[in-house]
Design a protein around this motif. Structure first.
Motif, PDB file in Angstrom:
ATOM      1  N   PRO A  68       0.823  -1.226   0.000  1.00  0.00           N
ATOM      2  CA  PRO A  68       0.000   0.000   0.000  1.00  0.00           C
ATOM      3  C   PRO A  68       0.854   1.273   0.000  1.00  0.00           C
ATOM      4  CG  PRO A  68      -0.826  -1.563   1.625  1.00  0.00           C
ATOM      5  CD  PRO A  68       0.459  -2.124   1.094  1.00  0.00           C
ATOM      6  N   GLU A  69       2.003   1.221   0.674  1.00  0.00           N
ATOM      7  CA  GLU A  69       2.882   2.396   0.697  1.00  0.00           C
ATOM      8  C   GLU A  69       3.420   2.687  -0.698  1.00  0.00           C
ATOM      9  OE1 GLU A  69       3.379  -0.259   2.796  1.00  0.00           O
ATOM     10  OE2 GLU A  69       2.654   0.606   4.670  1.00  0.00           O
ATOM     11  N   ALA A  70       3.775   1.634  -1.440  1.00  0.00           N
ATOM     12  CA  ALA A  70       4.282   1.822  -2.799  1.00  0.00           C
ATOM     13  C   ALA A  70       3.190   2.361  -3.713  1.00  0.00           C
ATOM     14  CB  ALA A  70       4.843   0.516  -3.339  1.00  0.00           C
ATOM     15  N   LEU A  71       1.955   1.903  -3.516  1.00  0.00           N
ATOM     16  CA  LEU A  71       0.847   2.421  -4.319  1.00  0.00           C
ATOM     17  C   LEU A  71       0.645   3.906  -4.068  1.00  0.00           C
ATOM     18  CD1 LEU A  71      -1.732  -0.492  -3.980  1.00  0.00           C
ATOM     19  CD2 LEU A  71      -0.469   0.183  -6.017  1.00  0.00           C
ATOM     20  N   GLU A  72       0.784   4.327  -2.806  1.00  0.00           N
ATOM     21  CA  GLU A  72       0.664   5.751  -2.478  1.00  0.00           C
ATOM     22  C   GLU A  72       1.780   6.550  -3.152  1.00  0.00           C
ATOM     23  OE1 GLU A  72      -1.591   7.640  -0.801  1.00  0.00           O
ATOM     24  OE2 GLU A  72      -2.829   5.839  -0.842  1.00  0.00           O
ATOM     25  N   GLY A  74       1.867   9.855  -6.379  1.00  0.00           N
ATOM     26  CA  GLY A  74       2.588  11.115  -6.389  1.00  0.00           C
ATOM     27  C   GLY A  74       2.166  12.017  -5.252  1.00  0.00           C
ATOM     28  N   THR A  75       2.918  13.085  -5.104  1.00  0.00           N
ATOM     29  CA  THR A  75       2.618  14.044  -4.055  1.00  0.00           C
ATOM     30  C   THR A  75       1.478  14.952  -4.504  1.00  0.00           C
ATOM     31  OG1 THR A  75       4.212  15.659  -4.899  1.00  0.00           O
ATOM     32  CG2 THR A  75       5.024  14.049  -3.288  1.00  0.00           C
ATOM     33  N   LYS A  76       1.011  15.761  -3.587  1.00  0.00           N
ATOM     34  CA  LYS A  76      -0.086  16.683  -3.902  1.00  0.00           C
ATOM     35  C   LYS A  76       0.347  17.670  -4.983  1.00  0.00           C
ATOM     36  CE  LYS A  76      -3.330  19.846  -1.750  1.00  0.00           C
ATOM     37  NZ  LYS A  76      -3.775  20.492  -0.525  1.00  0.00           N
TER      38      LYS A  76
END
Length: 86
Positions: free
Chosen positions: A38-42, A46-48
């Motif tokens: 899940p961390e890799a998917l986040e 990309g960032t905001k």
């Protein structure tokens, strides 16, 4: 090193190893799996700031395609002037 022409390639001891590995690969014809945390998917999202930039680029592309985008020549000239004089 002496080369003996009577020893053919068929008696190569490494050939047996190759044959065994080929049979083992054929028996286990499983497909590879890829699991993404899940961390890799986040991180892929990309960032905001990256998301906002992508939205801005998309909007600009739509304006260019529609023929509505107008270039401010003075602003471009000022940016060039600032860049070359700093």
């Amino acid at each position: 090193m002496k080369i003996n022409p009577y020893n053919s390639i068929q008696q190569n001891p490494y050939r047996k190893q190759i044959d065994k590995s080929e049979k083992a690969q054929g028996a286990s014809a499983q497909r590879d799996k890829l699991e993404i945390s899940p961390e890799a998917l986040e991180m892929q999202k990309g960032t905001k700031m990256e998301q906002e930039r992508a939205e801005k680029v998309k909007a600009l592309k739509e304006q260019v395609d529609a023929g509505e985008y107008k270039v401010d020549a003075k602003a471009v000239a000022n940016k060039f002037y600032e860049y070359w004089n700093n």
